[in-house]
Each structure stands twice: as C-alpha cells, then as structure tokens.
Motif scaffolding. Structure first.
Motif, PDB file in Angstrom:
ATOM      1  N   SER A 117      35.697  40.249  45.876  1.00 21.94           N
ATOM      2  CA  SER A 117      34.917  39.383  46.035  1.00 21.94           C
ATOM      3  C   SER A 117      35.782  38.266  45.587  1.00 21.94           C
ATOM      4  O   SER A 117      34.842  37.267  45.946  1.00 21.94           O
ATOM      5  CB  SER A 117      33.585  39.869  46.207  1.00 21.94           C
ATOM      6  OG  SER A 117      33.271  39.950  44.197  1.00 21.94           O
ATOM      7  N   ALA A 271      29.985  53.529  43.635  1.00 22.55           N
ATOM      8  CA  ALA A 271      30.071  52.881  44.288  1.00 22.55           C
ATOM      9  C   ALA A 271      31.747  52.731  45.188  1.00 22.55           C
ATOM     10  O   ALA A 271      32.398  53.036  45.041  1.00 22.55           O
ATOM     11  CB  ALA A 271      29.940  50.997  43.551  1.00 22.55           C
ATOM     12  N   ASP A 272      31.741  51.713  46.613  1.00 24.70           N
ATOM     13  CA  ASP A 272      32.000  52.203  47.098  1.00 24.70           C
ATOM     14  C   ASP A 272      33.008  50.636  46.393  1.00 24.70           C
ATOM     15  O   ASP A 272      32.410  49.306  46.684  1.00 24.70           O
ATOM     16  CB  ASP A 272      32.368  51.363  48.547  1.00 24.70           C
ATOM     17  CG  ASP A 272      33.382  51.052  49.416  1.00 24.70           C
ATOM     18  OD1 ASP A 272      34.507  50.875  49.005  1.00 24.70           O
ATOM     19  OD2 ASP A 272      33.541  51.703  50.700  1.00 24.70           O
ATOM     20  N   ASP A 274      35.277  48.203  48.128  1.00 32.32           N
ATOM     21  CA  ASP A 274      35.013  47.238  48.399  1.00 32.32           C
ATOM     22  C   ASP A 274      33.840  46.136  48.322  1.00 32.32           C
ATOM     23  O   ASP A 274      34.017  44.965  48.702  1.00 32.32           O
ATOM     24  CB  ASP A 274      35.349  47.245  50.536  1.00 32.32           C
ATOM     25  CG  ASP A 274      36.470  47.667  50.387  1.00 32.32           C
ATOM     26  OD1 ASP A 274      37.950  47.150  49.796  1.00 32.32           O
ATOM     27  OD2 ASP A 274      37.196  48.159  51.374  1.00 32.32           O
ATOM     28  N   GLU A 275      33.056  47.055  48.038  1.00 28.62           N
ATOM     29  CA  GLU A 275      31.562  46.472  48.153  1.00 28.62           C
ATOM     30  C   GLU A 275      30.839  46.218  46.506  1.00 28.62           C
ATOM     31  O   GLU A 275      30.450  45.247  45.992  1.00 28.62           O
ATOM     32  CB  GLU A 275      30.510  47.460  48.967  1.00 28.62           C
ATOM     33  CG  GLU A 275      30.529  47.471  49.941  1.00 28.62           C
ATOM     34  CD  GLU A 275      30.254  48.777  50.514  1.00 28.62           C
ATOM     35  OE1 GLU A 275      29.460  49.088  49.170  1.00 28.62           O
ATOM     36  OE2 GLU A 275      30.008  48.762  52.298  1.00 28.62           O
ATOM     37  N   ASP A 277      30.921  44.695  43.086  1.00 31.02           N
ATOM     38  CA  ASP A 277      31.457  43.321  42.147  1.00 31.02           C
ATOM     39  C   ASP A 277      30.748  42.830  41.268  1.00 31.02           C
ATOM     40  O   ASP A 277      30.673  41.457  41.080  1.00 31.02           O
ATOM     41  CB  ASP A 277      30.756  42.215  43.584  1.00 31.02           C
ATOM     42  CG  ASP A 277      29.636  42.095  43.989  1.00 31.02           C
ATOM     43  OD1 ASP A 277      29.193  42.633  43.301  1.00 31.02           O
ATOM     44  OD2 ASP A 277      29.295  41.332  44.675  1.00 31.02           O
TER      45      ASP A 277
END
Length: 279
Positions: A117, A271-272, A274-275, A277
């Motif tokens: 992000s 957590a993934d 990619d997600e 943050d």
C-alpha cells in the motif's frame, strides 16, 4: 544434510546460516528475553532472530554481551519495521537497531513486510543493498514476500535477496513460493513453524512422533529442516528451547515426510502480505 544444532546452510553469497534459530517474537524485553537468549546459547543455538517492532533488541544485545560465545560464532537477525520503509528512514532505523543490539555488524537484515500500500519496498531494498555493500551486514533479505513482491525486487536490484522469512508450517507449506525461492537461490525461512502450538495435537503428527520417540514439535522442526527450510521456533522455557533443538539425531523417512506434506491446506494463521498495511 544437518547433523547438529550448529549445522548451517550456505546462502548464495557464501555466508553460512544455521538451520535452527531462536525466534523472540512477543518475548518481553528485559529479563524474559535475556534469559531466553541465554538459555538458547547455552543449549547450543547460534542464531537469534529479533525485529525492531518486537521491542526487545536491547535485551537480545544484553544477552549476547553477557554470553561467553564469541561474536563471530553468532548469527543475529533483525528487521526494519513498516513505519521506517524508504531509503533514508531504513538507514536510520538500521543505526537505531544496531545501537540497541550493541553490535558492530549484523548477520542478516530483513524488510519485515512488503507493505504494498505504501509502494516503498524497492526503495527500502536499495537501502539494504547499500548497508550490504558497506559491510555493515553480512546478508540481506526480506520477510513475508510473495512471489510477485520478490519478482519486483529482483527486477529492480543489484543484489538478489539471500533469505525470505515467511509463515510456514505443515498446514501452509507455500510450495509455489518455495519453488520460486529455490530457483533464485533464496533461502526460505519459517516463522511460526509450530503454528503457535496449533499443530501439536494433529493426529498424524502425534502418530509419527511416537514412531521416532519424539514430540510433535520436534517432528515439525525436523520436517522443516529436511525440506530445506531454516526454522526459528519461539519459546521462553529453557527445557522447551533445548527440546526444540533435539532434532539432529534422527531423520524422517520419505514416507513420513509425504504424510506431513498431505497436511497442507493453504491455511494462513496471519495476514496476507498483500493486505497487511499496519505501520
């Protein structure tokens, strides 16, 4: 392949990294982490894995300073946290970690999360490359990077990461990522290898453990190592720290390795990347 607690794998730059280390995630700074690290060093461990966000680098450094183990025999890892991503911020964060650890050089420095992000992990990687070129760290790598994050780093770097530390356990064996890392000579390293204790009652592991007169935890750690994955189980109890290291006097058969491999469910506990943050 590995016949004692100080057995090592060789990273693609020639640096030797122990197959087994102590992770200190959520180990309280002060007496708890000092005593845990000292217990590990006394049990023969030579690799200690911490991170800026763990808040216990000072305690790790104290334990190292008070230990009789020569510095050159140790392999110390820490990580730059998400809020310090970016070139200059990473260099400053490294200096702060080194001050807390009380070390002249580091063995392995990792980017803790890709944090897509913010889009800064390539810039952050360039700071790690500079630290590596300056001889302040012997090896550099990443943590929680998926294949596409690694591809982006490799396409924009001079130095391919030496290590990728990820969530890895029998329920989440990350086969595609492991294959990619092998292809690029990136050493995979497992955090939370015991799934925070969530696998210790798994019937298949309990059955295999009885066969070898070992604990389910020891079976998982041995599976990691035989799969070619460096592993850093966490514990604060001296007897458990020693038990986790007692995995070099036996070898799992291919049949039992295959049984453990069938436990995979592509099941993340955390957590993934990619997600995630959080800064």
């Amino acid at each position: 392949m590995s016949n004692n607690i100080q057995s090592t794998t060789t990273l693609h730059n020639g640096v030797k990294m122990p197959w087994l280390g102590l992770g200190v995630f959520k180990v309280e700074d002060g007496a708890e982490v000092v005593n845990s690290v000292k217990a590990a060093l006394e049990a023969g461990y030579r690799s200690i894995d911490t991170a800026a966000i763990y808040g216990n680098e000072e305690g790790v450094g104290q334990a190292i300073a008070e230990s009789a183990v020569p510095r050159e025999e140790l392999f110390i890892t820490t990580k730059v946290w998400n809020s310090n991503q970016g070139y200059e911020a990473t260099l400053a964060a490294f200096d702060k970690s080194m001050e807390k650890l009380g070390l002249d050089y580091l063995d392995l420095y990792l980017i803790h999360w890709p944090l897509p992000s913010q889009g800064k992990f390539v810039e952050t990687w360039k700071a790690l490359e500079q630290l590596y070129k300056d001889g302040r760290v012997r090896a550099i790598g990443v943590s929680n990077f998926k294949v596409h994050h690694l591809e982006e780093v490799i396409a924009n770097s001079e130095v391919v990461p030496m290590v990728n530390q990820v969530e890895y356990h029998p329920r989440f064996n990350q086969r595609e990522l492991h294959d990619f890392c092998k292809k690029h000579s990136i050493q995979l390293e497992a955090w939370s290898p015991l799934m925070q204790g969530g696998l210790l009652d798994e019937p298949a592991l309990v059955e295999i453990a009885k066969k070898y007169d070992k604990s389910p935890a020891q079976i998982i750690i041995r599976w990691d190592i035989q799969t070619g994955v460096v592993t850093i189980p966490k514990s604060t109890k001296p007897h458990r720290i020693a038990e986790n290291a007692d995995v070099f006097d036996f070898e799992l058969s291919q049949e039992d390795m295959d049984k453990i491999n069938t436990l995979n469910k592509d099941q993340r506990m955390f957590a993934d990347p990619d997600e995630f943050d959080k800064v």
